[in-house]
Design a protein around this motif. Structure first.
Motif, mmCIF file in Angstrom:
data_model
loop_
_atom_site.group_PDB
_atom_site.id
_atom_site.type_symbol
_atom_site.label_atom_id
_atom_site.label_comp_id
_atom_site.label_asym_id
_atom_site.label_seq_id
_atom_site.Cartn_x
_atom_site.Cartn_y
_atom_site.Cartn_z
ATOM 1 N N GLU A 1 -82.616 94.375 22.673
ATOM 2 C CA GLU A 1 -83.012 94.461 24.049
ATOM 3 C C GLU A 1 -81.870 93.542 24.743
ATOM 4 O OE1 GLU A 1 -86.712 92.805 26.816
ATOM 5 O OE2 GLU A 1 -86.715 92.842 24.628
ATOM 6 N N LEU A 2 -81.779 93.868 26.027
ATOM 7 C CA LEU A 2 -80.978 93.299 26.922
ATOM 8 C C LEU A 2 -81.660 92.245 27.688
ATOM 9 C CD1 LEU A 2 -77.767 92.710 27.757
ATOM 10 C CD2 LEU A 2 -78.076 94.532 29.511
ATOM 11 N N VAL A 3 -81.802 91.064 27.680
ATOM 12 C CA VAL A 3 -82.559 89.925 28.674
ATOM 13 C C VAL A 3 -81.791 89.508 29.404
ATOM 14 C CG1 VAL A 3 -84.161 88.216 28.476
ATOM 15 C CG2 VAL A 3 -84.105 89.587 26.488
ATOM 16 N N GLY A 4 -81.569 89.811 30.724
ATOM 17 C CA GLY A 4 -80.724 89.205 31.533
ATOM 18 C C GLY A 4 -79.181 89.523 31.295
ATOM 19 N N SER A 5 -78.507 88.396 31.062
ATOM 20 C CA SER A 5 -77.100 88.481 30.186
ATOM 21 C C SER A 5 -77.052 88.099 29.022
ATOM 22 C CB SER A 5 -76.227 87.646 31.327
ATOM 23 O OG SER A 5 -76.630 86.495 31.233
ATOM 24 N N TYR B 1 -68.366 90.609 21.787
ATOM 25 C CA TYR B 1 -68.946 91.927 21.746
ATOM 26 C C TYR B 1 -68.331 92.719 22.862
ATOM 27 C CZ TYR B 1 -72.294 95.734 21.830
ATOM 28 O OH TYR B 1 -72.879 96.989 22.220
ATOM 29 N N ARG B 2 -67.614 93.721 22.764
ATOM 30 C CA ARG B 2 -67.107 94.669 23.630
ATOM 31 C C ARG B 2 -65.927 93.940 24.338
ATOM 32 N NH1 ARG B 2 -70.250 97.194 27.514
ATOM 33 N NH2 ARG B 2 -71.619 95.576 27.675
ATOM 34 N N GLY B 3 -65.257 93.066 23.840
ATOM 35 C CA GLY B 3 -64.265 92.463 24.427
ATOM 36 C C GLY B 3 -64.676 91.331 25.283
ATOM 37 N N ALA B 4 -65.949 90.804 25.315
ATOM 38 C CA ALA B 4 -66.067 89.671 26.030
ATOM 39 C C ALA B 4 -67.263 88.666 25.360
ATOM 40 C CB ALA B 4 -67.081 90.140 27.329
#
Length: 141
Positions: A130-134, A106-109
């Motif tokens: 949601e973004l949970v940590g990394s 996702y997004r090049g990573a």
């Protein structure tokens, strides 16, 4: 030194102070000081200049405060999206691991994706909620 010059210098000093502190309210007060300078240009008395500066500055502060308070509210997906642009985006998950995670590009990573509670671990298109940590927490799109 002319009275209007003093007002303009005070207004400029207030703008400079606002740049150091980052508070929008000082900018509103500098508008009041500029109004005092304009009153001095019009030839009003010192008392009238002070009243004009105080009324305009205080009114600008109150309006700014009311505008800020009106825009505040409970966070929603839309307001969270303005903080984190990944929320609401979709991605493709080809397969899930036994621990309920997946690795996706996702997004090049490379990202670790986790399922939101109650979501089935089936391949398909998922929406980031949601973004949970990394890790990206996703739900079925």
């Amino acid at each position: 030194m002319a009275e209007s010059t003093v007002w303009w210098l005070l207004a400029a000093a207030m703008v400079a102070l606002e740049l150091f502190t980052g508070t929008f309210y000082l900018l509103m007060l500098s508008i009041g000081l500029a109004a005092g300078a304009l009153a001095a240009h019009l030839g009003l008395s010192e008392t009238a200049q002070l009243v004009v500066a105080a009324v305009v500055g205080a009114s600008a502060v109150v309006l700014c405060h009311l505008f800020k308070r009106r825009r505040r509210g409970d966070p929603s997906v839309r307001s969270l999206r303005s903080v984190n642009l990944d929320i609401g985006e979709t991605l493709q998950v080809d397969h899930w691991l036994a621990d309920g995670t997946a690795q996706v590009r996702y997004r090049g990573a490379q990202w670790t994706v986790v399922l939101a509670p109650g979501q089935p671990a089936e391949p398909g298109t998922f929406r980031i909620n949601e973004l949970v940590g990394s890790r990206l927490q996703v739900e079925r799109a």
